[in-house]
Design an enzyme around this catalytic site. Structure first.
Site, mmCIF file in Angstrom:
data_model
loop_
_atom_site.group_PDB
_atom_site.id
_atom_site.type_symbol
_atom_site.label_atom_id
_atom_site.label_comp_id
_atom_site.label_asym_id
_atom_site.label_seq_id
_atom_site.Cartn_x
_atom_site.Cartn_y
_atom_site.Cartn_z
ATOM 1 N N ASP A 263 39.472 36.079 48.225
ATOM 2 C CA ASP A 263 40.882 35.892 48.576
ATOM 3 C C ASP A 263 41.686 35.434 47.370
ATOM 4 O O ASP A 263 42.809 35.893 47.141
ATOM 5 C CB ASP A 263 41.012 34.865 49.700
ATOM 6 C CG ASP A 263 40.335 35.334 50.981
ATOM 7 O OD1 ASP A 263 40.776 36.346 51.540
ATOM 8 O OD2 ASP A 263 39.364 34.695 51.399
ATOM 9 N N ARG A 264 41.109 34.531 46.585
ATOM 10 C CA ARG A 264 41.804 34.063 45.385
ATOM 11 C C ARG A 264 41.991 35.196 44.393
ATOM 12 O O ARG A 264 43.054 35.324 43.754
ATOM 13 C CB ARG A 264 41.004 32.926 44.754
ATOM 14 C CG ARG A 264 41.559 32.388 43.435
ATOM 15 C CD ARG A 264 42.815 31.548 43.584
ATOM 16 N NE ARG A 264 44.033 32.298 43.843
ATOM 17 C CZ ARG A 264 45.235 31.766 43.863
ATOM 18 N NH1 ARG A 264 45.398 30.472 43.655
ATOM 19 N NH2 ARG A 264 46.283 32.499 44.095
#
Length: 456
Positions: A263-264
């Site tokens: 996600d990052r």
């Protein structure tokens, strides 16, 4: 003001139950956890939206939400981050994933929640997508990306679109700027939605060559502009369908929990593309951001910026694991060998080192209007890049007293010559049983002398 970034995808509630494992059960080879603390956070697409908001972006999340307590809790977390939620109706229950952790490692995960029917695309969702400066599709396989109307809204969108796929999810919309499967998602032939092109084994083919061929095949299969396969500690491979793809190596990190790294990566890539970066630059920034995220504790450290009033995530995690938290402070304007020696000595006193850094305004009040020479964001980034530094906390006061109170270190290490005198921070440390110590400066090294030398 620029248009907001939009995240589309499946949201869930993540809950970490963090405890201390000191012994085994007498009747089973299982650990006994004590001092359990519960840490809820947004999960899935909601985590991606929260990360972008924490970076300072205006964010709209288009997601399916149920009418249940878990959804209410998730919505409250998103509101705390400033994320605007455009909800699609969902008649199932909110997915909840509970991880039980000790010593920084997951022992068990408990999943709950049932799939249900997701209502059709709303006018508010279409308006948000069409007005976005960039869109991230965060597919967790629960159905949002298959909602009729959403794919049509994304097709032909001029703003950059990053698609983070899932084995149970939808194939990316044709024309997407960047698709970001991880290695398993890209390589597994059993995942029809993610990898419909078979791998053709070749004699002597290296694992990297196989990933390269698969990425090139997916560019053609999905009709996307580029595919970036994330390789964990190996960095990322970026392909536009060519035989010689780009490899972006990842910096070495020392952390056991990689939850949320994908996600990052995807959020950093989207932010870079929306800011005008070319694809390779966006991937480079995304690799660096994902590595820093994992180094700082991954998803387990979510909200450390908001929780600064009670202490940073790294310190919380180390303390929960029974480790020793060390902190030190200073301006660190023009980092030099004396600073590094003091920081390395401080880190050797415990299991993590938190640096309390004077903000620009604080430095100006202490050093005069010509200082600092280096702005606080750059000073913090240079410090965080040092292997001996685990976290950086910026404070605005003239002294680090309030920052120390927030971090609550076991050891406060101060550089300088205080022979025979009590450190001014010592009484504060005694409030919670901490210890203040002096670390002598490396002789002949100082920022002031460097500035004077440069001026002469």
């Amino acid at each position: 003001m620029s248009s907001p970034l939009v995240v589309i995808g499946d949201s869930l509630l993540d809950v970490d139950l963090v405890g201390r494992a000191g012994r085994l059960m007498p009747d089973a080879p299982a650990p006994v956890l004590s001092d359990l603390a519960e840490h809820p956070r947004p999960g899935g697409a909601a985590l991606a939206a929260a990360l972008l908001a924490a970076d300072g972006h205006e964010v709209t999340l288009v997601t399916a939400l149920s009418a249940d307590p878990a959804a209410e809790r998730l919505t409250a977390l998103l509101e705390d981050e400033g994320v605007r939620v455009v909800a699609l109706d969902h008649d199932g229950s909110t997915p909840v994933k509970r991880r039980v952790l000790a010593g920084g490692r997951a022992l068990l995960r408990l999943d709950e929640g049932s799939p249900g029917r997701i209502g059709g695309v709303t006018a508010a969702a279409l308006v948000a997508i069409r007005g976005a400066s960039g869109v991230l599709v965060s597919d967790y396989g629960n159905g949002v990306t298959s909602v009729p109307g959403l794919r049509d809204a994304l097709s032909g969108l001029r703003s950059p679109v990053v698609w983070d796929p899932h084995p149970r999810g939808s194939v990316p919309v044709a024309g997407v700027h960047l698709a970001t499967p991880n290695r398993d998602e890209a390589m597994s032939g059993e995942q029809a939605a993610v990898a419909t092109v078979p791998i053709v084994p070749t004699a002597g083919g290296s694992p990297l060559a196989r990933v390269s061929r698969r990425a090139a095949a997916l560019v053609e299969e999905w009709q996307v502009q580029a595919v970036c396969v994330t390789l964990g500690a190996g960095g990322a491979l970026l392909s536009r369908g060519e035989e010689s793809p780009s490899i972006v190596p990842a910096p070495a990190v020392h952390a056991p929990d990689t939850c949320g790294a994908g996600d990052r990566f995807a959020t950093a890539a989207l932010a870079a593309l929306a800011g005008g970066a070319v694809t390779l630059e966006a991937v480079q920034q995304a690799v660096a951001a994902a590595a820093a995220f994992v180094e700082a504790g991954g998803a387990s450290s979510y909200g450390s910026r908001r929780r600064v009033e009670t202490g940073p995530g790294v310190a919380d995690r180390v303390r929960a694991e029974g480790g020793t938290v060390v902190a030190t402070g200073g301006c660190f304007d023009l980092l030099h060998a004396g600073h590094v020696a003091t920081l390395e000595a401080a880190r050797a006193l415990g299991d993590c080192l938190v640096v309390c850094l004077n903000s620009d305004e604080s430095v100006r009040r202490l050093k005069g209007p010509t200082r600092p020479l280096v702005p606080q964001e750059d000073r913090a980034r240079v410090l965080a890049a040092l292997e001996c530094v685990d976290d950086v906390v910026i404070f605005d006061e003239d002294t680090p007293v309030e920052a120390i109170r927030r971090v609550r270190p076991d050891v406060w290490a101060k550089g300088g010559d205080y022979a025979g005198a009590e450190l001014p921070e010592a009484p504060l440390l005694r409030e919670w049983g901490g210890q203040a110590v002096v670390l002598p400066y490396l002789h002949g090294r100082s920022t002031t002398s460097l500035v004077d030398l440069a001026r002469s």
